[in-house]
Design a protein around this motif. Structure first.
Motif, PDB file in Angstrom:
ATOM      1  N   ALA A  55       0.569  -1.186   0.089  1.00  0.00           N
ATOM      2  CA  ALA A  55      -0.122   0.019  -0.061  1.00  0.00           C
ATOM      3  C   ALA A  55       1.002   1.229  -0.088  1.00  0.00           C
ATOM      4  O   ALA A  55       0.654   2.231  -0.766  1.00  0.00           O
ATOM      5  CB  ALA A  55      -0.829  -0.002   1.092  1.00  0.00           C
ATOM      6  N   VAL A  56       2.142   1.341   0.807  1.00  0.00           N
ATOM      7  CA  VAL A  56       2.679   2.498   0.628  1.00  0.00           C
ATOM      8  C   VAL A  56       3.364   2.833  -0.566  1.00  0.00           C
ATOM      9  O   VAL A  56       3.413   3.724  -1.176  1.00  0.00           O
ATOM     10  CB  VAL A  56       4.010   2.244   1.922  1.00  0.00           C
ATOM     11  CG1 VAL A  56       5.054   3.267   1.811  1.00  0.00           C
ATOM     12  CG2 VAL A  56       3.226   2.464   3.355  1.00  0.00           C
ATOM     13  N   VAL A  57       3.864   1.419  -1.074  1.00  0.00           N
ATOM     14  CA  VAL A  57       4.632   1.500  -2.483  1.00  0.00           C
ATOM     15  C   VAL A  57       3.480   2.205  -3.647  1.00  0.00           C
ATOM     16  O   VAL A  57       3.669   2.961  -4.410  1.00  0.00           O
ATOM     17  CB  VAL A  57       4.850   0.417  -2.981  1.00  0.00           C
ATOM     18  CG1 VAL A  57       5.607   0.431  -4.500  1.00  0.00           C
ATOM     19  CG2 VAL A  57       6.366  -0.033  -2.211  1.00  0.00           C
ATOM     20  N   ALA A  58       2.255   1.444  -3.248  1.00  0.00           N
ATOM     21  CA  ALA A  58       1.242   1.901  -4.309  1.00  0.00           C
ATOM     22  C   ALA A  58       0.840   3.531  -4.369  1.00  0.00           C
ATOM     23  O   ALA A  58       0.560   4.064  -5.153  1.00  0.00           O
ATOM     24  CB  ALA A  58      -0.135   1.203  -4.044  1.00  0.00           C
ATOM     25  N   PHE A  59       0.680   4.033  -2.796  1.00  0.00           N
ATOM     26  CA  PHE A  59       0.553   5.475  -2.757  1.00  0.00           C
ATOM     27  C   PHE A  59       1.729   6.152  -3.195  1.00  0.00           C
ATOM     28  O   PHE A  59       1.400   7.444  -3.809  1.00  0.00           O
ATOM     29  CB  PHE A  59       0.119   5.522  -1.207  1.00  0.00           C
ATOM     30  CG  PHE A  59      -1.081   5.049  -0.753  1.00  0.00           C
ATOM     31  CD1 PHE A  59      -2.321   5.426  -1.647  1.00  0.00           C
ATOM     32  CD2 PHE A  59      -1.140   4.498   0.253  1.00  0.00           C
ATOM     33  CE1 PHE A  59      -3.565   4.817  -1.218  1.00  0.00           C
ATOM     34  CE2 PHE A  59      -2.505   4.098   0.831  1.00  0.00           C
ATOM     35  CZ  PHE A  59      -3.622   4.178  -0.161  1.00  0.00           C
ATOM     36  N   VAL A  60       2.795   5.905  -3.038  1.00  0.00           N
ATOM     37  CA  VAL A  60       4.040   6.670  -3.532  1.00  0.00           C
ATOM     38  C   VAL A  60       3.978   6.789  -5.001  1.00  0.00           C
ATOM     39  O   VAL A  60       4.187   7.685  -5.780  1.00  0.00           O
ATOM     40  CB  VAL A  60       5.455   6.106  -2.923  1.00  0.00           C
ATOM     41  CG1 VAL A  60       6.737   6.615  -3.740  1.00  0.00           C
ATOM     42  CG2 VAL A  60       5.424   6.308  -1.373  1.00  0.00           C
ATOM     43  N   LEU A  66      -5.273   0.592  -6.011  1.00  0.00           N
ATOM     44  CA  LEU A  66      -4.503  -0.381  -5.630  1.00  0.00           C
ATOM     45  C   LEU A  66      -4.243  -0.440  -4.078  1.00  0.00           C
ATOM     46  O   LEU A  66      -4.163  -1.214  -3.228  1.00  0.00           O
ATOM     47  CB  LEU A  66      -3.338  -0.873  -6.283  1.00  0.00           C
ATOM     48  CG  LEU A  66      -2.567  -2.073  -5.841  1.00  0.00           C
ATOM     49  CD1 LEU A  66      -3.291  -3.338  -5.881  1.00  0.00           C
ATOM     50  CD2 LEU A  66      -1.272  -2.121  -6.668  1.00  0.00           C
ATOM     51  N   GLY A  67      -3.812   0.886  -3.865  1.00  0.00           N
ATOM     52  CA  GLY A  67      -3.158   1.281  -2.390  1.00  0.00           C
ATOM     53  C   GLY A  67      -4.459   0.891  -1.406  1.00  0.00           C
ATOM     54  O   GLY A  67      -4.472   0.381  -0.179  1.00  0.00           O
ATOM     55  N   ALA A  68      -5.844   1.526  -2.039  1.00  0.00           N
ATOM     56  CA  ALA A  68      -6.705   1.313  -1.045  1.00  0.00           C
ATOM     57  C   ALA A  68      -7.318   0.090  -0.759  1.00  0.00           C
ATOM     58  O   ALA A  68      -7.590  -0.564   0.419  1.00  0.00           O
ATOM     59  CB  ALA A  68      -8.224   2.044  -1.541  1.00  0.00           C
ATOM     60  N   VAL A  69      -7.274  -0.909  -1.722  1.00  0.00           N
ATOM     61  CA  VAL A  69      -7.444  -2.124  -1.734  1.00  0.00           C
ATOM     62  C   VAL A  69      -6.473  -2.983  -0.880  1.00  0.00           C
ATOM     63  O   VAL A  69      -6.871  -4.067   0.218  1.00  0.00           O
ATOM     64  CB  VAL A  69      -7.623  -3.004  -3.064  1.00  0.00           C
ATOM     65  CG1 VAL A  69      -7.545  -4.439  -2.769  1.00  0.00           C
ATOM     66  CG2 VAL A  69      -8.644  -2.886  -3.893  1.00  0.00           C
ATOM     67  N   LEU A  70      -5.141  -2.562  -0.791  1.00  0.00           N
ATOM     68  CA  LEU A  70      -4.349  -3.329   0.065  1.00  0.00           C
ATOM     69  C   LEU A  70      -4.420  -2.859   1.622  1.00  0.00           C
ATOM     70  O   LEU A  70      -4.058  -3.639   2.433  1.00  0.00           O
ATOM     71  CB  LEU A  70      -2.810  -2.866  -0.491  1.00  0.00           C
ATOM     72  CG  LEU A  70      -2.483  -3.753  -1.523  1.00  0.00           C
ATOM     73  CD1 LEU A  70      -1.057  -3.292  -2.326  1.00  0.00           C
ATOM     74  CD2 LEU A  70      -2.245  -5.208  -1.576  1.00  0.00           C
ATOM     75  N   ILE A  71      -4.797  -1.432   1.791  1.00  0.00           N
ATOM     76  CA  ILE A  71      -5.117  -1.243   2.962  1.00  0.00           C
ATOM     77  C   ILE A  71      -6.272  -1.841   3.731  1.00  0.00           C
ATOM     78  O   ILE A  71      -6.240  -2.491   4.935  1.00  0.00           O
ATOM     79  CB  ILE A  71      -5.411   0.332   3.355  1.00  0.00           C
ATOM     80  CG1 ILE A  71      -4.200   1.103   2.774  1.00  0.00           C
ATOM     81  CG2 ILE A  71      -6.222   0.862   4.351  1.00  0.00           C
ATOM     82  CD1 ILE A  71      -3.109   1.165   3.773  1.00  0.00           C
ATOM     83  N   VAL A  72      -7.473  -2.227   2.761  1.00  0.00           N
ATOM     84  CA  VAL A  72      -8.316  -3.069   3.273  1.00  0.00           C
ATOM     85  C   VAL A  72      -7.995  -4.612   3.807  1.00  0.00           C
ATOM     86  O   VAL A  72      -8.332  -4.973   4.739  1.00  0.00           O
ATOM     87  CB  VAL A  72      -9.617  -2.916   2.386  1.00  0.00           C
ATOM     88  CG1 VAL A  72     -10.740  -3.977   2.758  1.00  0.00           C
ATOM     89  CG2 VAL A  72     -10.332  -1.513   1.996  1.00  0.00           C
TER      90      VAL A  72
END
Length: 94
Positions: A55-60, A66-72
């Protein structure tokens, strides 16, 4: 089989089969197996770490979906860790 004979047969079976032995028991020094609860804990911790890092990588990078899905998924893994810790704290095997 009558009820009494059926119960006696179950008690005999629960006590163990006659003359049954495991000739390989204790050979090779194999460690005791981990329980499924411990494996579930290890996998949940792994999922939490991987999803959080992803999620950190996706947000960067800027892939917000994808970041939101990984946070969930990381939140689900965190809840699973809490559930497993409570079950292990109650003394369930594992």
């Amino acid at each position: 089989m009558s009820g009494m004979a059926d119960r006696e047969a179950r008690e005999r079976y629960a006590a163990g089969l006659p003359d049954h032995h495991n000739p390989l028991r204790g050979v090779g020094g194999a460690p005791p197996a981990y329980s499924p609860l411990t494996l579930r804990l290890v996998l949940a911790i792994f999922g939490l770490v991987v999803c959080t890092a992803g999620a950190v990588v996706a947000f960067v990078v800027g892939v917000w979906g994808l970041g939101a899905v990984l946070i969930v998924l990381a939140a689900i893994a965190a809840v699973d860790i809490v559930v497993i810790a409570r079950r292990k704290g109650r003394g369930e095997p594992g």
